[in-house]
Write an enzyme that holds these catalytic residues in place. Structure first.
Site, PDB file in Angstrom:
ATOM      1  N   SER A 274     -13.607 -93.531 -30.619  1.00 44.35           N
ATOM      2  CA  SER A 274     -14.729 -93.201 -29.739  1.00 44.35           C
ATOM      3  C   SER A 274     -15.907 -92.741 -30.574  1.00 44.35           C
ATOM      4  O   SER A 274     -15.750 -92.349 -31.737  1.00 44.35           O
ATOM      5  CB  SER A 274     -14.336 -92.081 -28.769  1.00 44.35           C
ATOM      6  OG  SER A 274     -14.265 -90.830 -29.438  1.00 44.35           O
ATOM      7  N   ASP A 275     -17.099 -92.776 -30.004  1.00 49.36           N
ATOM      8  CA  ASP A 275     -18.206 -92.064 -30.628  1.00 49.36           C
ATOM      9  C   ASP A 275     -18.022 -90.581 -30.308  1.00 49.36           C
ATOM     10  O   ASP A 275     -17.158 -90.191 -29.522  1.00 49.36           O
ATOM     11  CB  ASP A 275     -19.559 -92.579 -30.129  1.00 49.36           C
ATOM     12  CG  ASP A 275     -20.660 -92.399 -31.176  1.00 49.36           C
ATOM     13  OD1 ASP A 275     -20.538 -91.489 -32.025  1.00 49.36           O
ATOM     14  OD2 ASP A 275     -21.643 -93.147 -31.134  1.00 49.36           O
ATOM     15  N   TRP A 276     -18.843 -89.755 -30.920  1.00 50.46           N
ATOM     16  CA  TRP A 276     -18.685 -88.294 -30.845  1.00 50.46           C
ATOM     17  C   TRP A 276     -18.601 -87.823 -29.381  1.00 50.46           C
ATOM     18  O   TRP A 276     -19.575 -87.885 -28.637  1.00 50.46           O
ATOM     19  CB  TRP A 276     -19.858 -87.637 -31.562  1.00 50.46           C
ATOM     20  CG  TRP A 276     -19.755 -86.162 -31.734  1.00 50.46           C
ATOM     21  CD1 TRP A 276     -19.927 -85.217 -30.763  1.00 50.46           C
ATOM     22  CD2 TRP A 276     -19.467 -85.446 -32.934  1.00 50.46           C
ATOM     23  NE1 TRP A 276     -19.765 -83.961 -31.293  1.00 50.46           N
ATOM     24  CE2 TRP A 276     -19.488 -84.067 -32.626  1.00 50.46           C
ATOM     25  CE3 TRP A 276     -19.211 -85.827 -34.252  1.00 50.46           C
ATOM     26  CZ2 TRP A 276     -19.260 -83.080 -33.583  1.00 50.46           C
ATOM     27  CZ3 TRP A 276     -18.978 -84.849 -35.206  1.00 50.46           C
ATOM     28  CH2 TRP A 276     -19.000 -83.492 -34.866  1.00 50.46           C
ATOM     29  N   ALA A 277     -17.407 -87.406 -28.972  1.00 45.77           N
ATOM     30  CA  ALA A 277     -17.157 -86.840 -27.640  1.00 45.77           C
ATOM     31  C   ALA A 277     -17.456 -87.815 -26.507  1.00 45.77           C
ATOM     32  O   ALA A 277     -17.610 -87.385 -25.358  1.00 45.77           O
ATOM     33  CB  ALA A 277     -17.950 -85.549 -27.438  1.00 45.77           C
TER      34      ALA A 277
END
Length: 741
Positions: A274-277
């Protein structure tokens, strides 16, 4: 020797033995069979390193963490890795990730600048150098290349992109993957590439970061997915999902993209992060009720590793026990992650060599960075052949970007050192000590609005033969979350340029920026314009080599430059309308006073800014002149599978040696869906001595003409095709051929 360590050696031995005797999947399956559910979920959990802590050490030892971000001290990285390899039950190594976007220590031009080179070889070399420097300190994985097609200069992350064209992005993205990974991830200088952001992130509404996109299926297939497919086929090890939702479905929960397209169609066998969060951000999207449901949606969709937000670690055990996420989904994700760790050689060689000489700032690396900066610079204007400059003249060096070592490095360079950045002033002093110059910055930085030093800049120009004015953007003004509604030169830089021009002296405008700026109003106050997307460590030497004629500009625009921000989106490979505007479209001045309501020609354009950009895609001047002639095809028609050879003669009719980027464009005249007015299908950098001519050859097949049509099948459709060859997207030479059934 304790029993736990013997167990570690046993597992390592199993992995090593399988390397030689069985397939990698057999080795991974054997390791999987020994893992508890909690250890499997630990591999799916990535944390950001925020410093040494007993809690972090404890979690690594317990097998609760599969990856760490941003560990750049090799000693600390080795310490953490030792806990994972020698103290955890199964000895599975960590994979350490870092944003190594356009260099690690030796900084290359921003990716948009590298795209202006139209040179996959220099792009590959830049990624190779970045990987070597990063791997030497224990970094295994980078979050690049960014393959978002970018048609909106307001979007700050256009700086990280490879431009607006899917073909160019596909070629250069594949080159970047190869540079990072080499031919084998097991190479001790390789790092795993991560193609991002999957998918459509660059098409956010209004050019605003993280915004929704509404990309229809044909456009998604024919434009936005193409560079990703190319990178996957080039062997990219990992993929990152994007922040945006498309048509209401966030990418981190998009089963169709992650399973049907990525796995089933493209046969991708690496892992998805995933991208950050971005997993828990599906709550804000309104796509998940809470962290637990977000973890359920993302894992079932096929997202293997969660970056930092912790929902997997907290909720997947419960979701598996409740039957909402199957053991098969977990095993599949962990298998993908272990496969990349295996291919990186981390089971055999988990540690960085802290005794090895530094890999950073090697002389060859700096020379390559300089060459990349040279090839990335675009000459937009050169009235009266002002450039190249005479070294014997007196030069006024003016502007806030002339000596801004941090700013010229560009966005997203966490490990850069501005002390190693060679600015134009520093380069002029060290490389050309014989040149007589006077330096007046006039502004402290690009956004500075204090005009009190303008008089000094004016005086410097008056006392010189030529003024070179360095303007642009600070590095922080582009990149993630740095979107702008106004993309003019910031602050009072345009006023400074006009002040210098008012002296009557010739003016060279040198721009360093992270995006295409709207500079139409500035052009009358500059006799020559050299545009540099933030050029990196060696920007200063590269710029002076170009200004003094030691190098000849060859860069071409990878994005369209608009006249006014209100024209956005404006890109060369658009579809036609039923009422395309003619070359001479009606304008505001054509409307008589008290005119009756009229549609003024019924064509698609702006009354105030027309239909054309300031500079088209692929545009870029040289100190010499190139002439195109004799466009020929090997046949007037081809059948499916047959090659078509396109030839054109390119001549250097000037007095200076130069390199031209010869570009091939094709238009499918009639299709089952409306096709773009033209599409880039090939390019070639051709070096020509003064007076020399060469025949440039391209080859097309029906596969190059294929697209996704109404039947959701990719194929070439029989019919007529237009072909152009030239130095930009307004290429002059044109002919036609037919694809027959």
């Amino acid at each position: 020797m304790n029993i736990k360590y013997l167990s570690i050696l046993f597992i390592a031995g199993v992995i090593t033995a399988c390397t030689h005797k069985n397939t990698e999947d057999t080795a991974i399956d054997q390791l999987l069979s020994r893992m508890t559910l909690e250890e499997k979920i630990g591999q799916m959990n990535q944390l950001n390193y925020e410093g040494n802590s007993q809690e972090l050490d404890k979690r690594i030892k317990a097998g609760e963490i599969g990856s760490l971000l941003n560990v750049v001290d090799p000693v600390e990285g080795n310490r953490l890795q030792k806990i994972a390899v020698e103290e955890s039950r199964l000895g599975i190594p960590l994979i350490i990730g870092r944003d190594v976007i356009h260099g690690f220590k030796t900084i290359f031009p921003i990716p948009l600048g590298q795209a202006a080179s139209f040179n996959p070889q220099i792009v590959e070399k830049g990624a190779r150098i970045a990987a070597t420097e990063a791997r030497s300190v224990g970094i295994h994985w980078t979050f690049a290349p960014m393959l978002d097609i970018s048609r909106d200069a307001r979007w700050g992350r256009i700086a990280e992109s490879l431009g607006e064209d899917p073909y160019l992005a596909s070629v250069l993205g594949a080159a970047m993957v190869k540079g990072f990974q080499t031919d084998s991830l097991s190479n001790p200088t390789a790092i795993a590439a991560c193609v991002k952001h999957f998918v459509g992130y660059g098409a956010g509404e209004g050019g605003r970061d993280y915004n929704s996109t509404n990309i229809p299926p044909h456009l998604m297939r024919n434009v936005y997915l193409r560079p990703f497919e190319s990178a996957i086929h080039a062997g990219a090890a990992t993929v990152m999902t994007s922040f945006n939702d498309n048509d209401g479905v966030p990418s981190s929960g998009n089963t169709y993209l992650l399973r049907n397209v990525l796995r089933d169609e493209w046969k991708f066998d690496g892992f998805v992060v995933s991208d950050w969060a971005s997993i828990t951000e599906m709550i804000a999207h309104g796509f998940a009720q809470d962290d637990k449901q977000a973890a359920e949606i993302a894992s079932n969709a096929g997202l293997d590793m969660e970056m930092v937000s912790g929902a997997y670690a907290k909720y997947l055990p419960e979701l598996v026990r409740d039957g909402k996420v199957s053991d098969k989904v977990i095993d599949e994700a962990v298998r993908h992650i272990l496969r990349i760790k295996y291919r990186l050689g981390l089971f055999d060689h988990p540690y960085a060599d802290t005794q090895a000489p530094s890999a950073s700032y090697a002389e060859e690396s700096l020379a390559t960075a300089k060459e990349a900066a040279i090839q990335s610079a675009i000459l937009l204007k050169n009235a009266n052949h002002l450039l190249p400059l005479n070294k014997n003249g007196k030069i006024a060096v003016i502007g806030p970007m002339a000596d801004a070592p941090h700013e010229q490095l560009g966005t997203w360079v966490f490990d850069s050192e501005k002390e190693r950045s060679l600015t134009p002033i520093k380069a002029l002093q060290t490389m050309y000590p014989e040149v007589k110059y006077r330096y007046e910055p006039a502004l402290a930085y690009s956004r500075d609005s204090n005009k009190s030093a303008f008089s000094k800049a004016r005086a410097a120009a008056q006392q010189s033969d030529v003024a070179v004015v360095f303007l642009g953007e600070e590095s922080i003004l582009s990149g993630e979350a740095h979107c702008l509604a106004n993309i003019d030169l910031v602050g009072v830089q345009s006023d400074l340029l006009r002040e210098v021009k008012s002296t009557g002296k010739p003016v060279v405008l040198v721009i360093m920026a992270g995006r295409p700026l709207t500079i139409e109003k500035d052009l009358p106050y500059a006799d020559a314009v050299l545009y540099n997307f933030h050029p990196g460590t060696m920007g200063g030497p590269a710029i002076w080599d170009l200004l003094f004629g030691n190098a000849n500009p060859s860069g071409k625009l990878p994005v369209t430059f608009v006249r006014h921000v209100g024209q956005i989106p404006l890109y060369y490979n658009h579809n036609n309308t039923g009422r395309p505007a003619p070359d001479r479209a009606a304008s505001l001045n054509d409307i008589p006073v008290e005119a009756e309501q009229t549609s003024l020609g019924n064509t698609s354009h702006y009354l105030d800014y027309g239909k054309n950009p300031l500079f088209p895609f692929g545009y870029g001047l040289s100190y010499t002149t190139f002439e195109y002639s004799n466009l020929q095809l090997s046949a007037p028609s081809i059948q499916e599978g047959e090659p078509l050879t396109i030839q054109a003669t390119v001549a250097n009719i000037g007095n200076v040696d130069g390199t031209e980027v010869v570009q091939l464009y094709v238009q499918d005249v009639v299709g089952s869906i409306a096709r773009p007015v033209k599409e880039l299908k090939g390019f070639s950098r051709v070096s020509l001595k003064a007076g020399e001519a060469k025949v440039v050859e391209f080859t097309l097949t029906s596969d190059d003409l294929a697209f996704w049509g109404r039947d959701r099948v990719r194929k070439a459709e029989p019919g007529d095709f237009n072909v152009w060859v030239g130095g930009d997207s307004n290429a002059p030479l044109k002919t036609t051929f037919t694809l027959v059934e």
